[in-house]
Scaffold this motif. Structure first.
Motif, PDB file in Angstrom:
ATOM      1  N   LYS A 167       0.815  -1.221   0.000  1.00 55.33           N
ATOM      2  CA  LYS A 167       0.000   0.000   0.000  1.00 55.33           C
ATOM      3  C   LYS A 167       0.848   1.270   0.000  1.00 55.33           C
ATOM      4  O   LYS A 167       0.316   2.364   0.168  1.00 55.33           O
ATOM      5  CB  LYS A 167      -0.941   0.003   1.196  1.00 55.33           C
ATOM      6  N   SER A 168       2.146   1.141  -0.209  1.00 48.46           N
ATOM      7  CA  SER A 168       3.032   2.303  -0.210  1.00 48.46           C
ATOM      8  C   SER A 168       2.717   3.194  -1.410  1.00 48.46           C
ATOM      9  O   SER A 168       3.054   2.874  -2.549  1.00 48.46           O
ATOM     10  CB  SER A 168       4.501   1.881  -0.251  1.00 48.46           C
ATOM     11  N   ARG A 169       2.070   4.299  -1.139  1.00 52.11           N
ATOM     12  CA  ARG A 169       1.676   5.223  -2.209  1.00 52.11           C
ATOM     13  C   ARG A 169       2.898   5.849  -2.875  1.00 52.11           C
ATOM     14  O   ARG A 169       2.942   5.994  -4.099  1.00 52.11           O
ATOM     15  CB  ARG A 169       0.761   6.302  -1.646  1.00 52.11           C
ATOM     16  N   GLU A 170       3.872   6.210  -2.071  1.00 51.78           N
ATOM     17  CA  GLU A 170       5.066   6.846  -2.629  1.00 51.78           C
ATOM     18  C   GLU A 170       5.822   5.879  -3.531  1.00 51.78           C
ATOM     19  O   GLU A 170       6.285   6.264  -4.607  1.00 51.78           O
ATOM     20  CB  GLU A 170       5.961   7.351  -1.502  1.00 51.78           C
ATOM     21  N   ARG A 206       4.572   3.413  -5.228  1.00 55.36           N
ATOM     22  CA  ARG A 206       3.785   3.218  -6.452  1.00 55.36           C
ATOM     23  C   ARG A 206       4.013   4.357  -7.444  1.00 55.36           C
ATOM     24  O   ARG A 206       4.194   4.138  -8.639  1.00 55.36           O
ATOM     25  CB  ARG A 206       2.310   3.078  -6.137  1.00 55.36           C
ATOM     26  N   LEU A 234      -3.474   5.163 -10.187  1.00 52.02           N
ATOM     27  CA  LEU A 234      -3.329   5.879  -8.920  1.00 52.02           C
ATOM     28  C   LEU A 234      -4.545   6.762  -8.685  1.00 52.02           C
ATOM     29  O   LEU A 234      -5.057   7.381  -9.613  1.00 52.02           O
ATOM     30  CB  LEU A 234      -2.036   6.709  -8.932  1.00 52.02           C
ATOM     31  N   LYS A 235      -4.978   6.834  -7.444  1.00 49.50           N
ATOM     32  CA  LYS A 235      -6.189   7.587  -7.109  1.00 49.50           C
ATOM     33  C   LYS A 235      -5.870   9.042  -6.817  1.00 49.50           C
ATOM     34  O   LYS A 235      -4.954   9.364  -6.050  1.00 49.50           O
ATOM     35  CB  LYS A 235      -6.866   6.949  -5.904  1.00 49.50           C
ATOM     36  N   LYS A 236      -6.651   9.936  -7.429  1.00 48.26           N
ATOM     37  CA  LYS A 236      -6.462  11.370  -7.246  1.00 48.26           C
ATOM     38  C   LYS A 236      -6.549  11.769  -5.776  1.00 48.26           C
ATOM     39  O   LYS A 236      -5.828  12.658  -5.336  1.00 48.26           O
ATOM     40  CB  LYS A 236      -7.497  12.154  -8.055  1.00 48.26           C
ATOM     41  N   LYS A 237      -7.422  11.096  -5.020  1.00 46.71           N
ATOM     42  CA  LYS A 237      -7.595  11.473  -3.617  1.00 46.71           C
ATOM     43  C   LYS A 237      -6.348  11.194  -2.783  1.00 46.71           C
ATOM     44  O   LYS A 237      -6.154  11.800  -1.744  1.00 46.71           O
ATOM     45  CB  LYS A 237      -8.813  10.773  -3.010  1.00 46.71           C
ATOM     46  N   HIS A 238      -5.470  10.296  -3.251  1.00 47.69           N
ATOM     47  CA  HIS A 238      -4.247   9.984  -2.514  1.00 47.69           C
ATOM     48  C   HIS A 238      -3.058  10.841  -2.938  1.00 47.69           C
ATOM     49  O   HIS A 238      -2.121  11.027  -2.154  1.00 47.69           O
ATOM     50  CB  HIS A 238      -3.864   8.507  -2.681  1.00 47.69           C
ATOM     51  N   TYR A 239      -3.065  11.314  -4.171  1.00 44.52           N
ATOM     52  CA  TYR A 239      -1.897  12.015  -4.704  1.00 44.52           C
ATOM     53  C   TYR A 239      -2.184  13.465  -5.065  1.00 44.52           C
ATOM     54  O   TYR A 239      -1.263  14.265  -5.137  1.00 44.52           O
ATOM     55  CB  TYR A 239      -1.371  11.295  -5.959  1.00 44.52           C
ATOM     56  N   LYS A 251      -4.814  15.810  -7.824  1.00 37.68           N
ATOM     57  CA  LYS A 251      -5.029  15.893  -9.266  1.00 37.68           C
ATOM     58  C   LYS A 251      -3.813  16.490  -9.978  1.00 37.68           C
ATOM     59  O   LYS A 251      -3.398  16.013 -11.027  1.00 37.68           O
ATOM     60  CB  LYS A 251      -6.268  16.747  -9.516  1.00 37.68           C
TER      61      LYS A 251
END
Length: 126
Positions: A75-78, A80, A103-108, A110
């Motif tokens: 689940k490491s967003r960075e 990914r 990748l989801k906009k809400k996590h990163y 827009k």
């Protein structure tokens, strides 16, 4: 039957010869390889190692490090986002764009994703 045995033997030989190429060229000893594997097991040190490798233009090694980070921390967003960007940097625009699209906009945000996508499409990805 003999053909399949020959093919199996050739495949095994090719695999054995390819194994040294699977490790980063900068890792000369098993101790260094172990250190790289250990560092990539922890998210923070793995991300730092991938950045360090990328700073030396060792993007394939950085991608391998990020894949190990993601194996331990899926689940490491960075990790990914970095993985997608580094794919673009090695010229795999399609792969990078596919990963960015997932990748989801809400996590990163827009803007971050739009910039990553734009740079990847232009071949910059920085």
């Amino acid at each position: 039957m003999a053909k399949s045995a020959v093919r199996a033997g050739l495949s095994a030989a090719a695999l054995i010869l390819a194994l040294p190429c699977a490790f980063p060229l900068s890792a000369q000893t098993f101790e260094q390889i172990d250190a790289i594997i250990d560092a990539s097991g922890d998210e923070g040190s793995g991300l730092a190692l991938a950045r360090e490798q990328a700073s030396r233009n060792e993007y394939l090694e950085a991608l391998a490090t990020l894949e190990r980070v993601l194996a331990e921390n899926p689940k490491s967003r960075e990790a990914r986002l970095m993985h997608a960007v580094y794919l673009c940097r090695i010229g795999d625009r399609q792969g990078g764009l596919v990963e960015i699209a997932q990748l989801k906009k809400k996590h990163y945000g827009k803007e971050v994703l739009a910039e990553a996508r734009d740079r990847c499409e232009r071949g910059e990805a920085r």
